[in-house]
Design an enzyme around this catalytic site. Structure first.
Site, PDB file in Angstrom:
ATOM      1  N   ALA A 144     129.046  -1.541  16.019  1.00  0.00           N
ATOM      2  CA  ALA A 144     127.878  -1.892  15.043  1.00  0.00           C
ATOM      3  C   ALA A 144     128.275  -1.946  13.619  1.00  0.00           C
ATOM      4  CB  ALA A 144     126.770  -0.647  14.985  1.00  0.00           C
ATOM      5  N   GLU A 176     124.019  -9.439  23.185  1.00  0.00           N
ATOM      6  CA  GLU A 176     124.312  -7.703  23.050  1.00  0.00           C
ATOM      7  C   GLU A 176     123.115  -6.984  23.253  1.00  0.00           C
ATOM      8  OE1 GLU A 176     128.088  -7.549  19.744  1.00  0.00           O
ATOM      9  OE2 GLU A 176     126.000  -7.457  18.837  1.00  0.00           O
TER      10      GLU A 176
HETATM   11  C1  5RP Z   1     128.987  -8.195  17.194  1.00  0.00           C
HETATM   12  C2  5RP Z   1     128.726  -6.995  16.899  1.00  0.00           C
HETATM   13  C3  5RP Z   1     129.671  -5.974  16.439  1.00  0.00           C
HETATM   14  O1  5RP Z   1     129.267  -4.837  17.356  1.00  0.00           O
HETATM   15  C4  5RP Z   1     129.822  -5.423  15.075  1.00  0.00           C
HETATM   16  O2  5RP Z   1     129.873  -6.784  14.349  1.00  0.00           O
HETATM   17  C5  5RP Z   1     130.816  -4.510  14.571  1.00  0.00           C
HETATM   18  O3  5RP Z   1     132.053  -5.265  14.908  1.00  0.00           O
HETATM   19  P1  5RP Z   1     133.459  -4.391  14.367  1.00  0.00           P
HETATM   20  O4  5RP Z   1     133.762  -3.588  15.592  1.00  0.00           O
HETATM   21  O5  5RP Z   1     134.515  -5.777  14.605  1.00  0.00           O
HETATM   22  O6  5RP Z   1     133.401  -4.068  13.196  1.00  0.00           O
HETATM   23  O7  5RP Z   1     127.509  -6.602  16.478  1.00  0.00           O
HETATM   24  O8  5RP Z   1     128.121  -9.241  17.145  1.00  0.00           O
END
Ligand code: 5RP
Length: 234
Positions: free
Chosen positions: A94, A114
């Site tokens: 997230a 997602e």
């Molecule tokens: C992708 C998402 C990811 O879960 C969110 O951006 C978190 O990414 P990260 O684990 O690289 O911090 O929603 O669309």
């Protein structure tokens, strides 16, 4: 006995925290079943850990081309979401999560798929480092996947509610999602009622998916902290 998830005194990098929560998520994977897999750098750690138990699962349903490629490269079978009626668990990261399990997602532009995989899963396990925990959603720019012909009108609608929307770019051009659409990133919002916000914006013509996950919120969050993995349940 020493808790393997406890790291007293050790200053762990954000990358190490992501590795920790990615590994901790294995305990939610149900042997013999298909697991829902999200997208992003934290999920990449989970996928790497999942490879170590790949013989114990049937495979995965993936939320992006990027995750599908990583899973397949590690020898994990990827099923189309239409082939699977329900999943026991969906593991994803997230951009922000609040104290009730509501999230902002879509920093990796995969929010639509997602939300689809989360909707077919009985439990959403969020894996995140502690920088993602917030009181009120909205500090991270809110991703919204939209149909390009509606972009300007939707930007005006966000402006009317106090937000500033920008088309996300990639190499100077609008970023195109796995679904062939574009992303608006909206700053300046304080999302104090995530369910109401998600309901409202989802109904605007031209919105494919808003990156507030309140209807598909997390039931569990494995949060990587300086003192190890903290489990939050909602
Ligand atoms: C992708 C998402 C990811 O879960 C969110 O951006 C978190 O990414 P990260 O684990 O690289 O911090 O929603 O669309």
């Amino acid at each position: 006995m020493t808790n393997p998830n406890s790291h007293p005194g050790a200053a762990l990098s954000q990358d190490q925290l992501k590795t920790l929560v990615g590994q901790a998520a294995l305990q939610y994977v149900v042997p013999g079943e298909i697991v829902g897999v999200g997208t992003g750098s934290t999920v990449n750690k989970f996928i790497d850990a999942l490879a170590s138990i790949k013989g114990q699962i049937k495979g995965a349903v993936s939320s992006s081309v990027a995750s599908t490629e990583r899973l397949q490269a590690l020898g994990i079978t990827v099923f189309d979401s239409n082939e699977v009626e329900a999943l026991s668990v969906y593991i994803d990261g997230a951009d922000e999560i609040d104290g009730q399990g509501n999230m902002i997602k879509g920093g990796g532009a995969a929010l639509t798929r997602e939300k689809i995989v989360a909707a077919q899963s009985r439990k959403f396990v969020c894996i995140a480092d502690e920088s993602k925990l917030v009181q009120t959603l909205g500090q991270f720019p809110l991703p919204v996947e939209v149909i390009p012909m509606a972009a300007q009108r939707l930007m005006r609608q966000f402006a009317a509610m106090g937000g500033q929307a920008q088309v996300r770019l990639n190499d100077g051009q609008p970023l195109v999602t796995d679904n062939g659409q574009i992303i608006l990133d909206v700053t300046g919002l304080q999302i104090s009622d995530p369910l109401a916000f998600e309901s409202q914006v989802s109904q605007w013509p031209g919105v494919v998916t808003v990156g507030v996950f309140a209807f598909q919120k997390a039931q569990v969050c494995l949060l990587g902290t300086a003192s190890g993995v903290k489990t939050m349940t909602f």
